[in-house]
Design an enzyme around this catalytic site. Structure first.
Site, PDB file in Angstrom:
ATOM      1  N   LYS A 257       2.369  87.074  19.778  1.00 44.86           N
ATOM      2  CA  LYS A 257       1.340  87.099  20.745  1.00 44.86           C
ATOM      3  C   LYS A 257       0.792  88.541  21.293  1.00 44.86           C
ATOM      4  CE  LYS A 257       1.622  82.428  22.159  1.00 44.86           C
ATOM      5  NZ  LYS A 257       1.964  81.349  23.569  1.00 44.86           N
ATOM      6  N   ARG A 258       1.923  89.401  21.256  1.00 43.30           N
ATOM      7  CA  ARG A 258       1.694  90.552  21.732  1.00 43.30           C
ATOM      8  C   ARG A 258       0.724  91.507  20.682  1.00 43.30           C
ATOM      9  NH1 ARG A 258       6.906  90.916  19.640  1.00 43.30           N
ATOM     10  NH2 ARG A 258       7.279  92.703  18.121  1.00 43.30           N
TER      11      ARG A 258
END
Length: 490
Positions: A257-258
């Site tokens: 997700k980063r």
């Protein structure tokens, strides 16, 4: 087992469908379609501590958005169901008992406390293998009876051979051999009656007659244990093909997700086309040749094979996906484009009717990389009033008075036009620019801000025609008033 190709996508509903899982599903689906086989969706929901009910629906909706319809599975049915593992507990318990009865598995009564203490002692001794110490493997019948009398519900563990080796072949990774001494006696059936991944996976793949297992290569270390299970049951082993992991755009570390959106529905909500996603995902770890990048769905089906799948990790490029999505958007016919744009406009609170959106689509089609970007391009069309900084009405090469004069002449010109077609508007306003001794871009820039509230907007004449004479005049009037106020307060 039949000669028909039967493959499965078997997600665990512990979260939304990740693009890595979608890529695995796509490869299985393409392989099945290429071989006129069967694509099965199986929900592996036996991890009840991490189970998320909404994830099941998300997985199915995401697969359907990508066009990866399953031939057997939830909401479709089939001869090999149930297709939720939580509905197959009696099957796993039956086969676990069969392994115990045949001497390939045993009951283990060790408490969590004893297992934690065992691992701590192993760490203290500096042992690298922290597996189970096989304490219960050698219990006598009397000892087992004592544990039973205490009401302890055992787990079932696989009795891994203490000597020898286990080998298997993977289409992508070749032959692998491991020493059995490096494998611990893994749990097959937990004390609550639920199976572990290993037992459920092997039992279901056999009973559902899976011919090829294509899954992420993070499961490669589990294969020796599964091979031992197949051998214990006396079953044929499917063909293995463990797929490369998807890395971050930098090529370092797994995609997470980063780095940006990772769930399929996030890409859907952001305005990516399913056909672009499918084309892009097919190329993350697979290639037909060293130059072809665009494939129709049918071409992917015809050309996909395991020989083109790389065993090396593949990087996920958001930039390439966005570029490819823009290419696909530019290929959409006007009616199709309008139909896909409307949900994004409506979600933004704009009352976007089909005829208007159909006219707007071609004006912005070349500029869109994602459908969601249409909102900022055309929102001014679907509101009664627009707001902007009146200073934008003043061209940098003109005074406020000169800009105001140009606005007034533009209003007179458009008010007197016989019709409001693009060609008529363009001819009249270009002639006006010449009359005012202005560059066309200078005049058009002032008008553009006045009618759209933006310095950058869709092509001017198409925009004016779509807005219509009445609304254009209203906005020119508003612009004149705003500019007059600026000049009075200067």
């Amino acid at each position: 087992m039949t000669n028909t190709v039967r493959v499965r996508f078997a997600p665990s509903p512990t979260g939304y469908l990740h693009v890595g899982g979608a890529r695995t599903a796509l490869f299985n689906w393409l392989f099945a379609r290429h071989h006129d086989g069967v694509f099965i969706l199986r929900i592996e929901d036996t991890d009840r501590t991490r189970y998320e009910p909404e994830a099941v629906q998300n997985i199915m909706e995401s697969l359907r958005w990508l066009g990866l319809e399953w031939d057997e599975g939830p909401e479709v049915g089939g001869d090999y169901g149930p297709y939720f593992q939580s509905q197959r507990l009696d099957i796993y318990q039956k086969y676990a008992q069969q392994l115990v009865d045949s001497g390939h598995a045993y009951y283990c009564y060790c408490s969590p406390q004893r297992l934690a203490q065992m691992r701590e002692e192993q760490r203290r001794r500096g042992e690298s293998n922290l597996g189970y110490d096989r304490h219960c493997r050698y219990l006598a019948a009397r000892q087992r009876a004592d544990y039973e009398a205490q009401g302890i519900v055992p787990v079932v563990r696989l009795k891994v051979p203490l000597e020898g080796q286990t080998s298997f072949h993977d289409v992508l990774h070749g032959d692998t051999t491991v020493d059995n001494a490096s494998l611990d006696d893994l749990v097959l059936l937990k004390s609550d009656g639920y199976p572990t991944y290993h037992l459920a996976n092997v039992v279901d793949d056999h009973l559902m007659e899976i011919s090829h297992i294509m899954r992420a290569d993070e499961w490669l270390p589990s294969v020796p244990r599964h091979v031992l299970l197949y051998d214990a049951f006396g079953w044929d082993i499917p063909v293995y093909a463990h797929l490369p992991v998807i890395l971050a755009p930098t090529g370092k570390g797994k995609l997470s997700k980063r780095h940006g959106g990772v769930a399929v529905h996030e890409f859907q909500q952001d305005g990516y086309l399913p056909e672009a996603m499918v084309n892009f995902l097919a190329l993350v770890g697979w290639a037909y040749d060293d130059k072809t990048e665009f494939f129709t769905r049918q071409e992917l089906i015809e050309r996909f094979d395991l020989a083109g799948v790389s065993k090396s990790p593949a990087a996920f490029s958001y930039d390439k996906l966005e570029w490819m999505n823009g290419v696909y958007i530019r290929m959409l016919p006007p009616d199709d484009l309008a139909g896909r744009l409307r949900p994004f406009l409506e979600q933004a609170g704009l009352a976007a009717d089909q005829p208007t959106v159909r006219r707007l689509g071609p004006l912005i089609q070349e500029r869109l990389k994602k459908l969601s970007e249409a909102v900022e391009w055309v929102d001014f069309v679907f509101v009664d009033q627009i707001s902007y900084d009146p200073s934008l009405l003043v061209d940098r090469k003109m005074t406020a008075a000169e800009s105001l004069a140009a606005l007034r002449k533009a209003r007179e010109t458009v008010a007197a036009l016989p019709n409001f077609e693009e060609e008529t508007l363009e001819a009249a306003l270009r002639a006006l620019a010449d009359e005012l001794d202005l560059k066309a871009g200078e005049l058009f820039g002032i008008i553009r801000v006045a009618v759209t509230g933006k310095k950058v907007a869709p092509p001017l004449f198409g925009t004016l025609s779509i807005l219509g004479r009445e609304r254009v005049l209203e906005r020119l009037d508003y612009a004149e008033e705003a500019l007059e106020n600026v000049m009075r307060n200067a």
